[in-house]
Design an enzyme around this catalytic site. Sequence first.
Site, PDB file in Angstrom:
ATOM      1  N   ASP A 195       0.854  -1.197   0.000  1.00 49.94           N
ATOM      2  CA  ASP A 195       0.000   0.000   0.000  1.00 49.94           C
ATOM      3  C   ASP A 195       0.889   1.246   0.000  1.00 49.94           C
ATOM      4  OD1 ASP A 195      -2.293   1.582   0.282  1.00 49.94           O
ATOM      5  OD2 ASP A 195      -2.337   1.360   2.475  1.00 49.94           O
ATOM      6  N   GLU A 244       2.554   5.092  -3.935  1.00 51.21           N
ATOM      7  CA  GLU A 244       2.499   6.069  -5.065  1.00 51.21           C
ATOM      8  C   GLU A 244       3.834   6.806  -5.226  1.00 51.21           C
ATOM      9  OE1 GLU A 244       0.154   5.735  -2.709  1.00 51.21           O
ATOM     10  OE2 GLU A 244      -1.133   4.537  -4.011  1.00 51.21           O
ATOM     11  N   ASP A 296      -8.938   3.368  -2.416  1.00 51.90           N
ATOM     12  CA  ASP A 296      -9.974   3.764  -1.454  1.00 51.90           C
ATOM     13  C   ASP A 296     -11.281   4.195  -2.112  1.00 51.90           C
ATOM     14  OD1 ASP A 296      -8.058   3.148   0.346  1.00 51.90           O
ATOM     15  OD2 ASP A 296      -7.595   5.215   0.889  1.00 51.90           O
TER      16      ASP A 296
HETATM   17  O1  MIG Z   1      -4.646   5.906   4.238  1.00 54.51           O
HETATM   18  O2  MIG Z   1      -3.522   0.731   5.741  1.00 54.51           O
HETATM   19  O3  MIG Z   1      -5.972   2.056   0.468  1.00 54.51           O
HETATM   20  O4  MIG Z   1      -6.839  -0.181   1.847  1.00 54.51           O
HETATM   21  O5  MIG Z   1      -6.736  -0.119   4.638  1.00 54.51           O
HETATM   22  C1  MIG Z   1      -4.920   4.689   4.795  1.00 54.51           C
HETATM   23  C2  MIG Z   1      -4.680   1.452   5.929  1.00 54.51           C
HETATM   24  C3  MIG Z   1      -3.840   3.713   4.398  1.00 54.51           C
HETATM   25  C4  MIG Z   1      -4.988   2.916   2.468  1.00 54.51           C
HETATM   26  C5  MIG Z   1      -5.422   1.707   1.723  1.00 54.51           C
HETATM   27  C6  MIG Z   1      -6.407   0.951   2.544  1.00 54.51           C
HETATM   28  C7  MIG Z   1      -5.788   0.555   3.864  1.00 54.51           C
HETATM   29  C8  MIG Z   1      -5.332   1.801   4.598  1.00 54.51           C
HETATM   30  N1  MIG Z   1      -4.407   2.564   3.761  1.00 54.51           N
END
Ligand code: MIG
Length: 768
Positions: free
Chosen positions: A408, A411, A482
Amino acid sequence: MNYGQIKGFSVEGNRVQITFENAVGTVSAVTDEIINVFCGLSSESNHSFAIEGDKTKPVNVIANKMKDYLIISTPKLAVYVYDNFKIQFLKSDGTLICRDYTGEREAQGEAVLTQAAIEQARMEGHMMADGIAHHEIEVLKRMEGDEYFYGLGDKYSFLNKKGYEFEMWNSDIPDPHYESMRSLYKSIPFVIVHREKVDYGIFFDNHHRTQFDLGKENSGYYFFSADDGNLDYYLIAGDSIRAVVSGYTYLTGTTPMPQLWTLGYQQCRWSYENRDELLAVAKGMRDNQIPCDVLYCDIDYMDNFKVFTWGEEQYPQHKEMLTDLKKRGFKVVTIIDPGVKKEKGYSIYDQGIENDFFVHATNGDVYENVVWPGDSVFPDFGRRAVRNWWADNQRLMTDDGVAGIWNDMNEPASFRGEIPPDVVFCDEERQTTHAEMHNVYGSLMSKATYEGIKRHTGKRPFVITRACYSGAQKYTTGWTGDNQSHWSHLRYSIAQLCSLGLSGMAFIGTDVGGFGANCTPELLCRWTQVGCFTPLFRNHAAKGTRHQEPWSFDEKTLDICRMYIRLRYRLIPYLYDCFRTAEMTGLPVFRPLVLNFEKDKNTLEINDQFMVGDWLMVAPIVDQGKVSRDVYLPCGCAWYDLHTGERFSGGVRILREAPLDTCPIYVREGAVLPLWPVMNYVGENKVDTLELKVFGGEGEYIHYQDNGEDYAYRDGAYNLYKFTQKHGALSIELVNAGYADRYEGFKISMNGKNFKVKFSGRKLAGLR
Ligand code: MIG
């Protein structure tokens, strides 16, 4: 960039080098139908983050100078090159594919506003157009008028992207995604253009920030552009959208076979805060007889958000927990973010500092920003040594029994403002900038993760990523970030997943039930009815939102979710076959109707129905309160309603009742669907007898079988069964017999009859 007049040219193998007044460009044939147009504006090399290895095939390329242009031809295409590197692409029979636009850019219908009006509107938060922004690299193609534009990765929009503009800049957007948003998490600069008589794709292999305007600025042209990097694009021709997708995945790679269990149902939440909560979810699945294979640990499992650690307090004895869950059929996937907590004494941080693995500020210090762990530093994934180190780190998870890794925030996202463009990142030994490496950061991280898991386990890695660039499908699955528990997000997810599939990513999914905002029982039912057909089938919700495990509402919701999750398990052998097709041909599992039926004009803009492989078509309900809908059944074949068995001829629009427990599903005539019995998890029961559901007509179907785990299939350890039906009789033939564990027989339902046959030899014919 003004290239100037053509001064000369030379041919060397597949490549034609053209000297213009101000630059040297090349036109190269990768294959008979794939042409690369290149000019090294920022570097001589056309090093790609998407295309690995040399894809060039022997092609007979001929170049001729005409009076004021060059004709470069392959056996299938002719490329006319004019001054200023303007190009026309034609088929060898003279049919125009596309041609550059020769006029100047001009914004149609732009409002003329005073500076004061613009400032005022901006003060209230309105987005005001800035007028035409010119870019160093701009390729304008003439709009012939009959174009439909597909692809472009995870953009949040309808299937056909004509009339909109987009940007490729991997973006973490926690706010609700809306139609025509310019960028999202992934950058896949590949667009498919469908016209009445031609199909082609353009892959703009420029990983810097790029723009695509598909007739928004001016309906007379479309363009793609960038301010940095090279002019480097591929024209991918073919006689169908399918051929174009296959051409693109020939270049950038296909999605490899996943482990079978990854096709099971997956349950996630940010977060199952501790061991008890996670175990309660596992129990909930089995108690409620909901098949489930995968549970997730989101960021809160870690010790203070330090990647590759477990918080003993929340997850004591995690190893034992993982072993115990595994015995009950649950695989656990943990999240790993790129941000490494800045903390002396934390081994990952220390190792990274010692070896100089993190990206640097312009003054030479290690660059810091803030993510979940607070002050954090960022691995420089562009360097092989860093990827190797990251790959080795995977062992810290897999050795304890973690089954897959969820990447995650890559980016990369950061809380103290976006990482400035000039922060120093590397592309191997070459120092460059964040601006250049931003869009490929997620891909490089996923690749490192994939290679580590593969090395340590020998199994097909299960990696999920939020951000990536073209080509990442070779290493990772993806989810769409998200989304929200909004009906519009369910509706758009169909076009979004279809577009990702057309863009080479066959293994993808959305957060079922929606991530942000609160799900309703009805929305969860409808979303699960779509989710059970998406390659990645994961229910996920954000912290602070209402729980959305299938039992979180009422009995009816639980029943309906269970019914469709069970259907998913019935379909696993079919889905696995679709994955085999994806690896072989690049064609996606979850697809728009137009991929199969482009000659049927009614399919060109269908955003709320989809195909799963070649044989299933789903027309889900994606609006609150709706209990019936119109369904378009494409031309060229007949269709069976999976629920009722009713037969319809193609090319008609029907009205289908669809109460909350019904998702309309149609099977194409001639299908032989392989089905599994329902089980609690993949592999719980061995399938000795495969069930086949035969849907009339004539057809041929190839079913694939292997151990569902490792790479032995690449050495031939798989079976292929060919099911053929003709004149009301079915035959079964083993056409590849590389995997010792075969079916003992088949349980067949056809022509309204059910019967079993034993299968020990190679062929059975005349079954009816
Ligand atoms: O900004 O890890 O898209 O699936 O649960 C939150 C916490 C950071 C974003 C991900 C989301 C995940 C969450 N992450």
